[in-house]
Each structure stands twice: as C-alpha cells, then as structure tokens.
Design a protein around this motif. Structure first.
Motif, short mmCIF file in Angstrom:
data_model
loop_
_atom_site.label_atom_id
_atom_site.label_comp_id
_atom_site.label_asym_id
_atom_site.label_seq_id
_atom_site.Cartn_x
_atom_site.Cartn_y
_atom_site.Cartn_z
N ALA A 1 0.29 12.12 10.29
CA ALA A 1 1.31 12.00 9.24
C ALA A 1 2.68 12.44 9.72
O ALA A 1 3.70 11.85 9.34
N GLU A 2 2.73 13.45 10.57
CA GLU A 2 4.03 13.97 11.01
C GLU A 2 4.79 13.01 11.92
O GLU A 2 6.00 13.16 12.13
N PHE A 3 4.12 12.00 12.45
CA PHE A 3 4.79 11.02 13.29
C PHE A 3 5.52 9.97 12.46
O PHE A 3 6.47 9.32 12.93
N TYR A 4 5.13 9.81 11.22
CA TYR A 4 5.67 8.75 10.37
C TYR A 4 7.17 8.90 10.18
O TYR A 4 7.69 9.98 9.94
N ALA B 1 0.84 -1.20 0.00
CA ALA B 1 0.00 0.00 0.00
C ALA B 1 0.88 1.24 0.00
O ALA B 1 1.87 1.32 0.73
N ARG B 2 0.53 2.19 -0.81
CA ARG B 2 1.38 3.37 -1.01
C ARG B 2 1.57 4.19 0.26
O ARG B 2 2.69 4.60 0.59
N ASP B 3 0.49 4.40 1.00
CA ASP B 3 0.55 5.30 2.16
C ASP B 3 0.34 4.52 3.45
O ASP B 3 -0.78 4.13 3.78
N PRO B 4 1.42 4.27 4.22
CA PRO B 4 1.26 3.53 5.49
C PRO B 4 0.37 4.24 6.50
O PRO B 4 -0.12 3.59 7.43
N MET B 5 0.19 5.54 6.33
CA MET B 5 -0.63 6.29 7.28
C MET B 5 -1.99 6.63 6.68
O MET B 5 -2.68 7.54 7.15
N GLY B 6 -2.40 5.88 5.65
CA GLY B 6 -3.66 6.16 4.98
C GLY B 6 -4.87 5.87 5.85
O GLY B 6 -4.80 5.15 6.86
N ASP B 7 -6.02 6.40 5.42
CA ASP B 7 -7.25 6.28 6.19
C ASP B 7 -8.09 5.07 5.80
O ASP B 7 -9.10 4.79 6.45
N ALA B 8 -7.71 4.34 4.76
CA ALA B 8 -8.51 3.19 4.33
C ALA B 8 -8.52 2.12 5.42
O ALA B 8 -7.55 1.98 6.18
N PRO B 9 -9.60 1.35 5.52
CA PRO B 9 -9.72 0.35 6.61
C PRO B 9 -8.55 -0.63 6.65
O PRO B 9 -8.18 -1.21 5.63
N VAL C 1 2.70 7.47 26.24
CA VAL C 1 3.71 8.23 25.51
C VAL C 1 4.52 7.26 24.67
O VAL C 1 4.85 6.15 25.13
N THR C 2 4.85 7.65 23.45
CA THR C 2 5.65 6.80 22.59
C THR C 2 6.60 7.66 21.75
O THR C 2 6.52 8.88 21.77
N TRP C 3 7.51 6.99 21.06
CA TRP C 3 8.48 7.65 20.20
C TRP C 3 8.46 6.97 18.84
O TRP C 3 8.17 5.77 18.73
N ASN C 4 8.80 7.72 17.77
CA ASN C 4 9.03 7.06 16.50
C ASN C 4 10.50 6.68 16.39
O ASN C 4 11.29 6.92 17.30
N ASP C 5 10.89 6.07 15.28
CA ASP C 5 12.26 5.56 15.18
C ASP C 5 13.27 6.64 14.82
O ASP C 5 14.46 6.34 14.65
N ALA C 6 12.80 7.89 14.76
CA ALA C 6 13.72 9.02 14.67
C ALA C 6 13.90 9.69 16.02
O ALA C 6 14.60 10.70 16.14
N THR D 1 10.79 6.19 8.93
CA THR D 1 11.53 4.94 8.77
C THR D 1 13.03 5.25 8.88
O THR D 1 13.84 4.67 8.16
N ALA D 2 13.37 6.14 9.78
CA ALA D 2 14.77 6.57 9.92
C ALA D 2 15.68 5.43 10.35
O ALA D 2 16.87 5.40 9.98
N ALA D 3 15.17 4.50 11.15
CA ALA D 3 16.00 3.41 11.67
C ALA D 3 15.48 2.04 11.27
O ALA D 3 16.26 1.15 10.93
N VAL D 4 14.15 1.86 11.32
CA VAL D 4 13.55 0.54 11.09
C VAL D 4 12.24 0.71 10.34
O VAL D 4 11.43 1.58 10.66
N GLN D 5 12.03 -0.15 9.34
CA GLN D 5 10.75 -0.23 8.65
C GLN D 5 10.09 -1.56 8.99
O GLN D 5 10.73 -2.60 8.90
#
Length: 301
Positions: free
Chosen positions: A231-234, A177-185, A214-219, A236-240
């Motif tokens: 979207a701004e949380f997305y 899927a193109r957008d990992p943060m997409g709104d589709a079900p 509280v959580t962190w992204n991989d950046a 893949t700086a370290a791990v996908q």
C-alpha cells in the motif's frame, strides 16, 4: 516429463540489448499491440496525443476491421508507425510459445527507443492520465533521470452500460474498483513507463532497467519490484493509469471472443476475465479525472 511441463509454459520474459540514445531524443512514445479496436482506438490515440505523447508504435495483430484507417485519421503521419504483427512464434525444441505481446514490446524498444526519453507499454483499453497538470511530459519532468516507473491499474467496470454507449469511453465509464491495491483477484497489477535506452529485460507487467529488480513510483519513491504491491508504494502524484477493463457488457463479450494473445491460454481466458470482473464490480467508486481532462483537451469519443 520435464519437456512436457516446459511445453505448457510460455516464453514471457525477454532480454534486450539497450539501444544507443540519440542526442536529441525527447518525449514519450507508446507501444501497443491491437486486434480489431476500430470502435475505441480513435479516442485513445487522440487523447494521448493531446496529452503529450509524441509517437505511437502500433502492432497490428491481424486486424480485419478499420483499426488502421481510424488510427491514420486520428494522428498526424509523423506520429504513427503501424507494423504487421500477426505471427505466432515458438521455441521449436521445447514447444514453448513466445509471448507475442512481449515480442512486440521488445521490438518497439529496440527499434524506436533511441528517439524518446520514455516509452509506455500499454493496451488500447488503458489510458495514461496526467495528474500534475494536463500534459504527460510536464507531469513526469520532476522525476528527473530515474529509469522506470511502475503505474498501478485503476480498474474500471461497466458503469451501468449493457451496450456500447455513444460519446466514448472517458465520458461514459466513470466507475472503478475502489482500491487499486486491493487483494481481490485481478485488481492489483502494474504497467510501466521506462527509459528504453536503459531497458535490459521485459515482460508485459514488469520490466528491468540497469538496476535489475528495482522500480520507482510516480512520486519518485524507489522500491524492490517484489514490494511494489504494498500500500505504501501507491501513488498518483504524476500519472494515473486507468484500465477500462470491461467497457460495456456487450464489449466484454467481444473481448472474450477475441481471446488472449497466447493461443495456449484460450480455454482458461473466460474464467480468468470473469473473476476479475467480479472483483471490479464488488466495491466501486466514481472517478471522473479522465473524463474531466478529456473535456479540457477537447477530446470526444
């Protein structure tokens, strides 16, 4: 009426007393619950071990195929623990089923977490792909002492395959899927890496450490858990995190036949899966990151 409503709900969040860290703890462990994954689990285990995972805690949910033997052939003995996990438990007073997968994750953290810096709670159709180099430990090192990381799903579909292809998942399934943060079900979801010695509560897709929600992204960007789907949380700086959700069309049918971890969800399971499949296949992009890394590591199916 209240008792009837509660009986329909599952117990899917558990609290945990954090284990005491061993002074020599290091590296990454994976905890996973499996059922009849002999066809695919060898590649999954070999890839993650080559990418730096130190230990695998595998919960055998009544496998009747060669899953155990394949794992034992893929990993050195010191890297593998297999635990029988076929029980189904419930709160007898309320008739509420205890989520067997969450129960396995809590057991893994409580009994094996003292030995490692990171523990990942993923399935056999999910792969942790280091993006900053070829080793997960090196990729995560810049994150320092943060207690958890939320990794968004990258949802892979059929890639044109009707039946299981020769050569493994990573070489053959390169369309997602193109957008990992997409709104589709079904598209937008997370799995987590946590410091098990700071883990306080857990579900399948969200875990709490000492700072609560509280959580962190991989950046290394911090967020409230409720805002991680923005979207701004997305990152893949370290791990996908790749989720090979369908594999081939034949594999998808076998997945649906196996059913969910929760008995109460079986009837709705096919409808839910097919909604997600339609979302994955609606708008796709080629992604060869995992295939290319597997080739560099010498991993084949």
């Amino acid at each position: 009426m209240l008792r009837k409503l509660l009986g329909r709900a599952k117990i899917s969040k558990l609290g945990i007393t954090t284990p005491e860290p061993r002074p020599d703890r290091h590296g990454i462990a994976i905890a996973a619950i499996v059922r009849n994954e002999a066809r695919f689990i060898g590649e999954w285990a070999r890839f993650h071990h080559a990418a730096g995972v130190r230990h695998f805690v595998i919960y055998d949910d009544a496998c009747t195929d060669e899953t155990r033997a394949v794992l034992q052939g893929a990993l050195p003995p010191e890297a593998l623990t297999i635990i029988p996990w076929a029980q189904r438990l419930s709160d007898i007073r309320l008739g509420r089923e205890i989520h067997n997968q969450v129960l396995a994750y809590a057991h893994a953290a409580g009994n094996f977490g003292s030995n490692v810096r990171w523990m990942a709670f993923i399935d056999v159709d999910e792969f942790l792909i280091p993006t900053a180099g070829d080793d997960l430990n090196a990729a995560l090192a810049p994150l320092g002492d943060i207690p958890n990381v939320s990794l968004p799903w990258h949802m892979f579909g059929f890639s044109g395959h009707e039946t299981t292809p020769e050569g493994g998942m990573l070489a053959n399934f390169t369309t997602r899927a193109r957008d990992p943060m997409g709104d589709a079900p079904g598209l937008r979801a997370f799995k987590m890496l946590v410091d098990p010695c700071r883990l306080t509560a857990l579900r399948v897709h969200s875990m709490e450490t000492e700072d609560g929600q509280v959580t962190w992204n991989d950046a290394g960007v911090k967020s409230d858990m409720s805002a991680r789907d923005k979207a701004e949380f997305y990152s893949t700086a370290a791990v996908q995190l790749n989720h090979y959700y369908t594999r081939s069309k034949a594999d998808l049918e076998a997945k649906i036949a196996r059913g969910p971890n929760l008995v109460a969800k079986r009837e709705a399971y096919r409808r839910k899966v097919m909604r997600t499949v339609n979302s994955v296949e609606a708008d796709t992009v080629e992604d060869t990151r995992a295939r290319d890394l597997a080739a560099r590591l010498g991993i084949t199916g």
